[in-house]
Design a protein around this motif. Structure first.
Motif, PDB file in Angstrom:
ATOM      1  N   SER A  28       0.845  -1.186   0.000  1.00 39.12           N
ATOM      2  CA  SER A  28       0.000   0.000   0.000  1.00 39.12           C
ATOM      3  C   SER A  28       0.879   1.233   0.000  1.00 39.12           C
ATOM      4  N   ALA A  29       0.325   2.362  -0.412  1.00 39.73           N
ATOM      5  CA  ALA A  29       1.111   3.582  -0.508  1.00 39.73           C
ATOM      6  C   ALA A  29       1.720   3.955   0.842  1.00 39.73           C
ATOM      7  N   ASP A  30       0.917   3.926   1.910  1.00 34.60           N
ATOM      8  CA  ASP A  30       1.415   4.340   3.224  1.00 34.60           C
ATOM      9  C   ASP A  30       2.535   3.428   3.712  1.00 34.60           C
ATOM     10  N   ALA A  31       2.318   2.127   3.566  1.00 31.25           N
ATOM     11  CA  ALA A  31       3.345   1.183   4.019  1.00 31.25           C
ATOM     12  C   ALA A  31       4.615   1.325   3.196  1.00 31.25           C
ATOM     13  N   SER A  32       4.463   1.557   1.893  1.00 35.83           N
ATOM     14  CA  SER A  32       5.633   1.701   1.027  1.00 35.83           C
ATOM     15  C   SER A  32       6.419   2.944   1.375  1.00 35.83           C
ATOM     16  N   VAL A  33       5.714   4.038   1.617  1.00 36.45           N
ATOM     17  CA  VAL A  33       6.389   5.282   1.977  1.00 36.45           C
ATOM     18  C   VAL A  33       7.157   5.112   3.281  1.00 36.45           C
ATOM     19  N   GLU A  34       6.534   4.507   4.266  1.00 35.03           N
ATOM     20  CA  GLU A  34       7.191   4.347   5.561  1.00 35.03           C
ATOM     21  C   GLU A  34       8.422   3.458   5.469  1.00 35.03           C
ATOM     22  N   ASP A  68      15.112   1.127  -5.595  1.00 37.52           N
ATOM     23  CA  ASP A  68      14.710  -0.097  -6.304  1.00 37.52           C
ATOM     24  C   ASP A  68      13.365  -0.595  -5.791  1.00 37.52           C
ATOM     25  N   TYR A  69      13.162  -0.444  -4.475  1.00 40.54           N
ATOM     26  CA  TYR A  69      11.899  -0.896  -3.893  1.00 40.54           C
ATOM     27  C   TYR A  69      10.722  -0.087  -4.435  1.00 40.54           C
ATOM     28  N   VAL A  70      10.818   1.253  -4.406  1.00 44.58           N
ATOM     29  CA  VAL A  70       9.679   2.071  -4.845  1.00 44.58           C
ATOM     30  C   VAL A  70       9.465   1.953  -6.352  1.00 44.58           C
ATOM     31  N   ALA A  71      10.509   1.542  -7.092  1.00 40.09           N
ATOM     32  CA  ALA A  71      10.361   1.370  -8.532  1.00 40.09           C
ATOM     33  C   ALA A  71       9.872  -0.020  -8.900  1.00 40.09           C
ATOM     34  N   GLY A  72       9.741  -0.906  -7.905  1.00 41.14           N
ATOM     35  CA  GLY A  72       9.305  -2.269  -8.181  1.00 41.14           C
ATOM     36  C   GLY A  72       7.876  -2.334  -8.685  1.00 41.14           C
ATOM     37  N   ALA A  73       7.571  -3.376  -9.394  1.00 45.32           N
ATOM     38  CA  ALA A  73       6.264  -3.507 -10.049  1.00 45.32           C
ATOM     39  C   ALA A  73       5.116  -3.464  -9.048  1.00 45.32           C
TER      40      ALA A  73
END
Length: 581
Positions: A28-34, A68-73
Motif C-alpha cells: 500500500s502507498a502508506d506502508a511503502s512510503v514508511e 529499487d523498492y519504490v520502482a518495483g512492479a
C-alpha cells in the motif's frame, strides 16, 4: 481550509528509526512510503557531516535499495501517482546524489540528479541543489540545466508582465491579459463548474472581452471585472480591485445589517454619532430613494459570489449594502419598530467599532459558552485554551461559530483536539486531474485526485462532556470545516441555522493595475462522497433568528442549545451522535 503541505525535505532526519529488514507484506502507498523513509533515515545517519567514505558508500547502497523498492512492479502498480511516494522518491534521489557528491563521484551524482526532471519540477528542488555538498557540481552544464528546469514553474505561473502596478488608465493589452489570465486559470482549475452547468464559459470570455476593451479607465475596468467571478457562484472565487480604488468602490458606512424574515434589519452601528439616530432593530426600507431589495438586487448582488442563494443574500444585505464612494453619503430610509418612517443621511466614513463578540462566559446549569468568531489568526483558539480550566469543570459546552467566516483550519483542528482522544478525520480533498491525453484523442475528460486526511494531536486536557455548536449563514469555509469535522466525530449537536455552504482552497492571482483574484481549486467531500458545498450544513436543531427576538435581545439558538445540554432528553434522545447531513 488549511491543509498541511508535504514538503520536499533534505534536512537530516530528526528521528533516525530503523527500517524493517524486509519490505512490508503489503505494498500500500502508506506502508511503502514508511519503508522507504526508514531506509533513507538509516542512510542519512550513516552519511552525516563527518562520516567516513565507507559509511557514505553504505548510505548510497541503502538509498539504492529504497529506490529499487519504490520502482518495483508491486509498489508502482498499487501506489502509482501517490504524491507521498513521489516526494519520497525525490528525497531519495536528492540524498543519494548528495552522497555521491560527498564521495567526489560527480558523474554518478549528475546521473542521479538527471532523473529528477522526470519526477517533478519545483523551486524547492532548486533550493535543495544549493546545498554545499553540491558545490563541486555548480559549473557542470547538466547541473546548470537542471537548476534552470527547476525554476520553470515560477517562470510559467508568476505573471509580472500581466500583474502591472497601479495606473489610472490601463492599456488594452493589460485589460485583455487580466481577463484572459482569470478566465484561463478558472477553465483549467475551478472545481465547481458542475454547480453552474448552464454557464458557457467560452461565451463569458467573448462577452467580457468586448466589455473590458471598452472600459476607458482602470476604475471602469474593475467595475466590469467585479461582476465576472460571481458568475461562478463560489464564495472562494472572487476579484478585488486595487487599493487605490477602495475609497471609490468599497468605502463602508458604519452600519451592519442582516436579512431577517425578508427584512433588512440594523444589527450594529459603529459610530456613536450615527447611533444616536439609527438604532439596532431599525428596518432599512430604501437606499438613495430606491427600495432596499431592489437596490441590493441591482447594485450589490451582481458583485457577490457565493455557493448558496442564502449566503449571497446575506452578503448582499450586510456591510456591503452601503459600500460605495467615500465622497458621497448614503441616504437611508428607515422604519422604526413602532412603524414610524424617517430618512437619515450617513457618511461612508468606515465601519467604526465592530459588533461586540461573544467571548467566554458561564451560563446557568454549569454550561460553558465561547464564541469563536474567526480562524484568521490564533486569537480565538488561544482564548479557548485559556478558558480550558473552566470548560473542563463544566457540565456542557457551547461553541458559537455563527459569525466565523473562516481562515486557517489548523486553528479549528486545535480546538477540536480538546474534545476527543481519537484522531480527527478531515473532509476528503479533491483536485482536478484533467486527462489531456484523452482530450487529445477526442475524449475530453476531467478526473479527480482524492486524498484523505486525519489529524493526530493528542491533548492532555480533553473535555468529555456534552457539546453543542451554534451555526448560521455566516458560518463559512474553515468554520464549516470545523462543523463538518465535529459532525464526523459524532461529538455533539449542531444548533441554529444552515451554514453558508462553501469551503475550499483558493488560488491567488495578481491582476493588472494592482488588483487580484482568487479561484477555488479544491473541493471537499465527506468520506461517503456527500458534501455541504452548495447546500450548507443543516443544524440538528433549528433555531432561526426572528426580528422580534433580535429587538427583544433574545438568542433563541443559545437558549435551545443550553436547554439540550442541561436536559438531553429535551430533544427526544441522545445528543452525542447526530447524523451526517
Amino acid at each position: 481550509m488549511y491543509r498541511p503541505l508535504i514538503a520536499i525535505a533534505l534536512a537530516v532526519a530528526t528521528s533516525l528509526g530503523h527500517a524493517a529488514a524486509t519490505p512490508p507484506a503489503t505494498a500500500s502507498a502508506d506502508a511503502s512510503v514508511e519503508f522507504a523513509k526508514g531506509l533513507r533515515r538509516q542512510a542519512q545517519q550513516l552519511a552525516g557531516p563527518e562520516a567516513p567514505p565507507d559509511d557514505v558508500r553504505r548510505a548510497v547502497a541503502l538509498y539504492q535499495q529504497a529506490l529499487d523498492y519504490v520502482a518495483g512492479a508491486a509498489v508502482r502498480e498499487r501506489a502509482d501517482g501517490n504524491r507521498s511516494l513521489i516526494y519520497e522518491q525525490l528525497n531519495l534521489e536528492l540524498s543519494q546524489a548528495m552522497a555521491y557528491a560527498k564521495l567526489g563521484q560527480q558523474q554518478q551524482a549528475l546521473a542521479v540528479l538527471a532523473r529528477l526532471a522526470n519526477l517533478a519540477w519545483a523551486p524547492a528542488i532548486e533550493r535543495a541543489l544549493a546545498h554545499e555538498d553540491f558545490n563541486a557540481l555548480h559549473d557542470e552544464p547538466r547541473f546548470k540545466a537542471l537548476q534552470a528546469t527547476m525554476k520553470l514553474p515560477g517562470q510559467i505561473y508568476n505573471t509580472p508582465a500581466i500583474a502591472t502596478p497601479w495606473e489610472p488608465v490601463l492599456t488594452t493589452a493589460e485589460k485583455v491579459a487580466g481577463l484572459s489570465l482569470f478566465w484561463a486559470e478558472a477553465r483549467r482549475n475551478f472545481v465547481y463548474f458542475d454547480h453552474v452547468p448552464q454557464l458557457q464559459w467560452d461565451q463569458v470570455y467573448m462577452d467580457y472581452l468586448a466589455k473590458v476593451i471598452a472600459a476607458p479607465t482602470t476604475e471602469d475596468y474593475y467595475r466590469v471585472m467585479l461582476t465576472l467571478a460571481p458568475l461562478l457562484q463560489d464564495a472562494h472565487t472572487d476579484i478585488r480591485a486595487p487599493e487605490q480604488l477602495a475609497s471609490v468602490l468599497y468605502a463602508p458606512a458604519p452600519l451592519n445589517t442582516a436579512l431577517i424574515e425578508d427584512k433588512v434589519i440594523v444589527l450594529h452601528v459603529g459610530d456613536a454619532r450615527v447611533a444616536a439616530r439609527i438604532h439596532r432593530g431599525d428596518e432599512v426600507v430604501s437606499i438613495d430613494g430606491v427600495p432596499v431589495r431592489q437596490y441590493g438586487r441591482e447594485r450589490i448582488a451582481p458583485t457577490i459570489g457565493g455557493n448558496t442563494q442564502r449566503y449571497r443574500d446575506a452578503r448582499t444585505f450586510n456591510y456591503q449594502l452601503f459600500a460605495g464612494d467615500a465622497g458621497r453619503p448614503v441616504v437611508i430610509g428607515l422604519r422604526a419598530p413602532d412603524g414610524a418612517e424617517r430618512t437619515e443621511t450617513v457618511a461612508r466614513s468606515g465601519f467604526g467599532s465592530v459588533p461586540p463578540g461573544g467571548g467566554f462566559k458561564m451560563l446557568d446549569g454549569g454550561i460553558a459558552y465561547i464564541a469563536l468568531d474567526q480562524f484568521a489568526d490564533d486569537g480565538d483558539m488561544k482564548a479557548f485554551e485559556a478558558a480550558l480550566p473552566q470548560i473542563l469543570a463544566a457540565q456542557g459546552l457551547i461553541i458559537d461559530v455563527r459569525r466565523n467566516g473562516g481562515g486557517n483550519g489548523a486553528y479549528a483542528v486545535q480546538v477540536l483536539s480538546h474534545l476527543t482522544r481519537s484522531p480527527i478525520k478531515f473532509m476528503d480533498s479533491m483536485t482536478r486531474n484533467d486527462n489531456v491525453i484523452e482530450r487529445a484523442q477526442g475524449n475530453p475528460m476531467i478526473d479527480w485526485s482524492r486524498r484523505s486526511y486525519e489529524s493526530r494531536q493528542p491533548q492532555q486536557q480533553v473535555f468529555d462532556g456534552r457539546v453543542a455548536v451554534l451555526t448560521g449563514v455566516d458560518t463559512l469555509s474553515a468554520a464549516e470545516d470545523f462543523t463538518a469535522m465535529f459532525r464526523i466525530m459524532k461529538r455533539g449537536i449542531v444548533v441554529g441555522e444552515t451554514t453558508g455552504g462553501s469551503t475550499g482552497q483558493p488560488l491567488s492571482l495578481s491582476l493588472p493595475g494592482g488588483g487580484w483574484a482568487r479561484i477555488c481549486v479544491k473541493r471537499d467531500v465527506y468520506p461517503d462522497g456527500s458534501t455541504f458545498v452548495g447546500k450548507g450544513i443543516a443544524p440538528d436543531l433549528e433555531a432561526p433568528q426572528t426580528v422580534a427576538d433580535l429587538r427583544a435581545g433574545r438568542d433563541l439558538a443559545l437558549e435551545r442549545a443550553a436547554a439540550v445540554l442541561r436536559h438531553p432528553s429535551a430533544r427526544g434522545g441522545e445528543v452525542a451522535s447526530p447524523p451526517l447531513r
